[in-house]
Design a protein around this motif. Structure first.
Motif, short mmCIF file in Angstrom:
data_model
loop_
_atom_site.label_atom_id
_atom_site.label_comp_id
_atom_site.label_asym_id
_atom_site.label_seq_id
_atom_site.Cartn_x
_atom_site.Cartn_y
_atom_site.Cartn_z
N THR A 280 84.00 17.92 115.51
CA THR A 280 83.13 19.05 115.19
C THR A 280 83.67 20.40 115.64
N PRO A 281 84.17 20.58 116.88
CA PRO A 281 84.64 21.91 117.28
C PRO A 281 85.78 22.46 116.41
N PRO A 282 86.88 21.72 116.18
CA PRO A 282 87.92 22.33 115.34
C PRO A 282 87.46 22.58 113.91
N HIS A 283 86.61 21.71 113.41
CA HIS A 283 86.05 21.91 112.07
C HIS A 283 85.20 23.18 112.02
N PHE A 284 84.28 23.33 112.95
CA PHE A 284 83.34 24.44 112.89
C PHE A 284 83.97 25.75 113.33
N TRP A 285 84.89 25.70 114.28
CA TRP A 285 85.55 26.94 114.70
C TRP A 285 86.44 27.50 113.60
N ALA A 286 87.04 26.63 112.79
CA ALA A 286 87.81 27.12 111.64
C ALA A 286 86.88 27.84 110.67
N LEU A 287 85.69 27.28 110.45
CA LEU A 287 84.71 27.96 109.61
C LEU A 287 84.25 29.27 110.25
N SER A 288 84.05 29.25 111.55
CA SER A 288 83.58 30.45 112.25
C SER A 288 84.56 31.61 112.13
N LEU A 289 85.85 31.30 112.06
CA LEU A 289 86.84 32.36 111.87
C LEU A 289 86.63 33.08 110.54
N LEU A 290 86.15 32.33 109.55
CA LEU A 290 85.95 32.90 108.22
C LEU A 290 84.69 33.74 108.13
N ILE A 291 83.69 33.41 108.96
CA ILE A 291 82.39 34.10 108.84
C ILE A 291 81.99 34.76 110.16
N LYS A 292 82.98 35.12 110.96
CA LYS A 292 82.67 35.70 112.27
C LYS A 292 81.90 37.02 112.16
N LEU B 21 70.89 26.20 122.60
CA LEU B 21 72.27 26.61 122.79
C LEU B 21 72.79 27.65 121.80
N LYS B 22 72.38 27.57 120.57
CA LYS B 22 73.03 28.33 119.50
C LYS B 22 73.11 29.81 119.78
N ARG B 23 72.06 30.41 120.30
CA ARG B 23 72.04 31.86 120.50
C ARG B 23 72.39 32.26 121.93
N ARG B 24 72.75 31.29 122.76
CA ARG B 24 72.93 31.58 124.18
C ARG B 24 74.36 31.39 124.70
N THR B 25 75.14 30.51 124.08
CA THR B 25 76.43 30.17 124.68
C THR B 25 77.46 29.87 123.60
N PRO B 26 78.71 30.25 123.83
CA PRO B 26 79.78 29.90 122.89
C PRO B 26 80.10 28.41 122.88
N HIS B 27 79.54 27.69 123.84
CA HIS B 27 79.71 26.23 123.88
C HIS B 27 78.69 25.52 123.00
N ASN B 28 77.95 26.30 122.22
CA ASN B 28 76.86 25.74 121.41
C ASN B 28 77.33 24.58 120.54
N ILE B 29 78.41 24.78 119.81
CA ILE B 29 78.83 23.75 118.86
C ILE B 29 79.50 22.58 119.56
N VAL B 30 80.08 22.81 120.74
CA VAL B 30 80.72 21.71 121.48
C VAL B 30 79.67 20.69 121.92
#
Length: 295
Positions: free
Chosen positions: A182-194, A137-146
């Motif tokens: 997990t999604p709100p936690h990781f998406w907040a991090l993703s905003l920082l390292i996008k 999932l990680k490299r294929r879809t934005p739903h990876n972390i969900v």
């Protein structure tokens, strides 16, 4: 993907770094606290030790395998370029072998000292993380972390199973709480390292939708998470100490997510991310206290 073997063997600190100790610590907290709830008090000390050691070995092994699989994109991202495999301090072959050995030790330890259900769930978490999330999932879809984030939701279930030898409704709620956290936690991090993810072409949510939509999704998942934590009280598995904690901690989390969503940029992403870590740790401490006190 070929296996590089030209790097000089790394020192012990590099092998510790392969396990990502800071990530492991929060996973172990959720497993330990779930054990208190399952036992209705303090679990047997030898069982606590077995679950913590076995969980650390399995999680560390999974992370080492992740270093092996992601070494190409780790070289492209600033925050990961100095990781042991990406930098060449540990060979890819050694990292893979190290990860497999740690998981074999974890499985054997839990089969021997706990029960096959706990051992099987531990191995299943690693397989899910490696094959479903990292490879699938990680490299294929934005739903990876969900979807892939389910791997991180296994530890409390493992802790429950180690004590009870079974899987029951409270264990499923514990899984669901971490899953929706997990999604709100990781998406907040993703905003920082996008920008890092953009260089590595990993389709994390902030790269495929607008900033506003990412922040809205963080807020929506936070609402779902807090609602779920309150529903857990209705099962009777937890009491008033937990409910008061879930409401208080949840309202603060909602406030952080609301402030982030309403801001014109991502200026509050860091504080939201940091609070999400504290939130999960304190929520599970409340679960442990509630289970031990039994109010």
């Amino acid at each position: 993907m070929t296996i590089a073997s030209t790097a000089a063997p790394g020192g012990w600190r590099d092998y510790v770094a392969l396990t990502k100790p800071r990530i492991i610590s929060l996973l172990l907290v959720t497993a330990l606290c779930a054990m208190f709830l399952a036992a209705g008090g303090v679990p047997a000390l030898h069982l606590i030790a077995l679950v913590l050691v076995g969980g650390a070995l399995a999680s560390g092994g999974a992370n080492a395998i992740n270093h092996y699989l992601d070494r190409d994109i780790d070289k492209l991202m600033r925050r990961t370029t100095n990781r042991p495999v990406a930098s060449g301090r540990v060979s890819a072959r050694n990292a893979l072998a190290f990860g497999i050995i740690l998981n074999a030790l974890a499985f054997g330890l839990l089969v021997w000292g706990a029960n096959p259900i706990a051992a099987g769930l531990t191995l299943g978490a690693t397989l899910f993380y490696v094959f479903v999330y990292t490879l699938g999932l990680k490299r294929r879809t934005p739903h990876n972390i969900v979807i892939g984030g389910a791997a991180g939701a296994f530890p409390p279930v493992i802790g429950w199973a180690a004590v009870t030898g079974s899987l029951e409704l409270p264990a499923l709620f514990l899984f669901a709480i971490v899953f929706f956290w997990t999604p709100p936690h990781f998406w907040a991090l993703s905003l920082l390292i996008k920008d890092d993810y953009a260089r590595a072409r990993v389709p994390m949510l902030p790269l495929v939708v607008t900033l506003s939509e990412t922040k809205r999704q963080i807020f929506v998942y936070t609402l779902l998470l807090v609602a779920l934590t309150c529903m857990f009280f209705a099962t009777g598995a937890v009491g008033w100490i937990y409910l008061a904690s879930a409401i208080g901690l949840g309202l603060v989390f909602i406030a952080f997510a609301w402030r982030l969503m309403r801001a014109p940029d991502d200026r509050h992403a860091a504080s939201t991310y940091k609070y999400s870590l504290l939130y999960l740790a304190l929520l599970f401490v409340a679960i442990a206290v509630d289970g031990a006190v039994g109010i």
